[in-house]
Enzyme design. Structure first.
Site, short mmCIF file in Angstrom:
data_model
loop_
_atom_site.label_atom_id
_atom_site.label_comp_id
_atom_site.label_asym_id
_atom_site.label_seq_id
_atom_site.Cartn_x
_atom_site.Cartn_y
_atom_site.Cartn_z
N HIS A 65 8.30 37.57 -58.05
CA HIS A 65 8.65 38.42 -59.19
C HIS A 65 7.86 38.02 -60.44
CE1 HIS A 65 11.86 40.50 -57.09
NE2 HIS A 65 12.24 39.34 -56.59
N GLU A 113 -3.99 55.61 -43.21
CA GLU A 113 -3.83 54.17 -43.39
C GLU A 113 -3.71 53.43 -42.06
OE1 GLU A 113 -0.27 53.58 -45.75
OE2 GLU A 113 0.59 55.43 -44.95
N ASP A 117 -3.19 49.17 -46.20
CA ASP A 117 -2.74 49.14 -44.82
C ASP A 117 -3.89 49.39 -43.85
OD1 ASP A 117 -0.06 48.36 -44.61
OD2 ASP A 117 0.65 50.30 -45.29
N CYS A 162 -6.21 55.77 -52.47
CA CYS A 162 -5.15 55.34 -53.39
C CYS A 162 -4.78 53.87 -53.20
CB CYS A 162 -3.91 56.21 -53.25
SG CYS A 162 -3.13 56.11 -51.62
#
Length: 543
Positions: A188, A430, A454, A501
């Protein structure tokens, strides 16, 4: 001078005083108890108080960094309600006659060890979460005061690692950077640093002590290097690089408001990737021409139940209206792999990246899919929305997904609900299967968007979250680039447009390569929009 080498999670250079992160001491020593039930009640009261604190933190964090980053506090509340966690603590108090503090600590360490022992990098990172929630309960049990976060002002924070709640309670406007001896690029702390553009280096492997507290430090987030008490030569060199970066950001302002067009007149759409409507301000402030990837799965994370049709509709509608006619491409939910949601009740998998995820969930749970598609279609009446299906491997999947979409649209017609009947429908490329079959898939859709993250993972057979394999991971691998080139060519043969993307879209070393392949659109994180536009405007593809 002490030089540390770690992993970069947010680029840029920052210089300032180092401040060691100090936590209040909590005693979890074992001590005898007389009344087990009273001790259980004491634990339950501390747990309830901790849940209440987390709810307050969530509300504050939403205002500060948006729902996507604040969701960690909702997840922590869910973890404190987890039956296995609570039952383990209660049984230790009752059966082993442990005091509550010791029982919480034993459970925390056992659960953390369990997470660390898992193969999945995302699950390994959850060890920090279970320790974080346990520390909160222990602090309540000990009656100790919380950390004084206001004490950290215009400093570079140094810590072993920062728990999610600690990171989000810091006043990040006053934090110059982060340095942690542990942690990962998926933590995080790392995510927050990237979101806020704060220079950060994690996993240096060196625990810092009081002898460096207050000394000047330099964090080079570009190379993953940290200099503590730098010599004059290093300090001067890094100040020059810092000044150069500031000038660089100022130079980028010259392309704000201009077209993303090459010198020989080729226009490329430069769009932004977002996770939810809270990111729209970043899209607008960085002058993106549209949204090339709305990761709709973030609407499902950090909750206890599925988002309703109305909740999704409002999120998509707000996005479409804010973008005022600019294209918004919404990817249908991509839950699974590293994005786990308890209420989906997915069965445990040895290799979740290749398991039940994305379109596979949607096609096996059509009512869940229909709810999202209804919300998407309804929102399309308020702007220019396109829908995109992820993790496709066959034409059959595309046809089945389109059939459900068309059935939803017929239902809306019968109900007199307005929607864009010309809404574009595309798919993510992907998987190697989709890339190889792109000539056939192109006949079924209006556009392709290549998910390079991916695609690289599956082509190279390397888990992109497995940091121990970094030396083998090559995002520029010829096989990956060939599949991208093949996909673009096959899409154009069928008259559809093709975009990228994934992370490679922002890789300026590949921009010219992609443009020469014929890519029509590049969608990147909002801060990468202006550098990419500048790069495009510098190219002459006729040369």
């Amino acid at each position: 001078m002490l030089t540390l080498k770690g992993k970069s999670v947010s680029s840029g250079i920052t210089i300032g005083p180092l401040a060691l992160f100090h936590r209040n001491t909590i005693s979890t020593a074992v001590r005898p108890i007389d009344d087990a039930e009273a001790e259980v009640s004491r634990f339950q009261a501390a747990r309830a108080a901790s849940i209440s604190q987390l709810q307050s933190l969530y509300e504050k964090a939403v205002e500060k960094v948006g729902e996507e980053q604040a969701a960690v506090f909702e997840v922590h509340q869910m973890m404190l309600d987890d039956d296995d966690y609570v039952d383990d603590i209660v049984s230790q108090i009752r059966d082993e006659k442990l005091n509550a503090e010791a029982a919480v600590e034993h459970t925390a360490q056992n659960f953390a060890a369990m997470f660390r022992g898992m193969d999945d990098a995302y699950m390994q990172a959850r060890a920090a979460d279970v320790l974080d929630i346990s520390r909160r309960v222990e602090r309540e049990l000990c009656g100790g005061e919380g950390i004084d976060f206001s004490a950290y002002d215009q400093v570079i924070i140094a810590a072993d690692d920062l728990a999610p709640s600690e990171t989000l309670q810091l006043d990040t406007d006053k934090i110059l950077g982060f340095v942690t001896s542990g942690g990962s690029t998926n933590s995080h702390t790392a995510i927050l640093a990237r979101t806020l553009g704060i220079a950060a280096v994690v996993s240096t492997g060196t625990q810092l002590h009081n002898d460096v507290d207050g000394k000047t430090a330099i964090v080079d987030g570009t190379t993953g290097t940290v200099y503590i008490d730098p010599d004059e030569e290093t300090l001067e060199r890094m100040k020059k690089r810092q000044d150069s970066e500031i000038r660089r950001r100022q130079e980028l302002e010259s392309v704000r408001g201009t077209e993303s067009i090459t010198r020989d007149g080729r226009h490329i759409d430069v769009y932004a990737n977002i996770g939810n409507p809270d990111n729209l301000s970043q899209v607008l402030s960085n002058d993106a021409e549209g949204i090339g990837l709305f990761r709709s799965e973030f609407l499902y994370l950090g909750r206890n139940t599925y988002p309703t049709e109305e909740e999704q509709f409002e999120a998509y509608k707000k996005t479409a209206q804010t973008m005022a006619g600019k294209k918004v491409i919404i990817r249908t939910l991509d839950i699974g792999a590293d994005k786990k949601v308890d209420y989906f009740n997915l069965a445990p998998e040895e290799n979740p990246a290749m398991g039940m995820r994305a379109i596979r969930i949607c096609l096996t749970r059509p009512e869940l899919f229909r709810t999202q598609l209804r919300a998407l279609c309804r929102a399309s009446a308020f702007g220019t929305i396109a829908v995109m299906f992820p993790m496709i491997i066959s034409t059959d999947e595309v046809r089945r997904a389109k059939a459900i979409l068309q059935d939803v649209q017929r239902e809306l017609d019968e109900q007199g609900v307005k929607y864009d009947s010309h809404m574009e429908v595309g798919i993510m490329i992907e998987t190697p299967a989709a890339a190889v079959m792109s000539d056939e898939l192109a006949k079924e859709v209006d556009f392709f968007s290549i998910g390079s993250n991916d695609l690289t993972q599956y082509t190279l057979a390397i888990d992109r979250q497995q940091t121990q394999l970094d030396a083998f991971f090559d995002a520029h691998h010829p096989a990956v680039l060939r599949l991208i080139g093949q996909t673009i060519a096959n899409g154009h043969k069928e008259g559809i447009w093709v975009g990228i993307c994934g992370e490679l879209g922002a890789d300026l070393a590949l921009t010219e390569t992609f443009l020469r392949m014929g890519v029509d659109e590049l969608s990147v994180s909002p801060p990468a929009v202006l550098p990419l536009r500048e790069k495009i405007r510098s190219l002459d593809l006729k040369k």
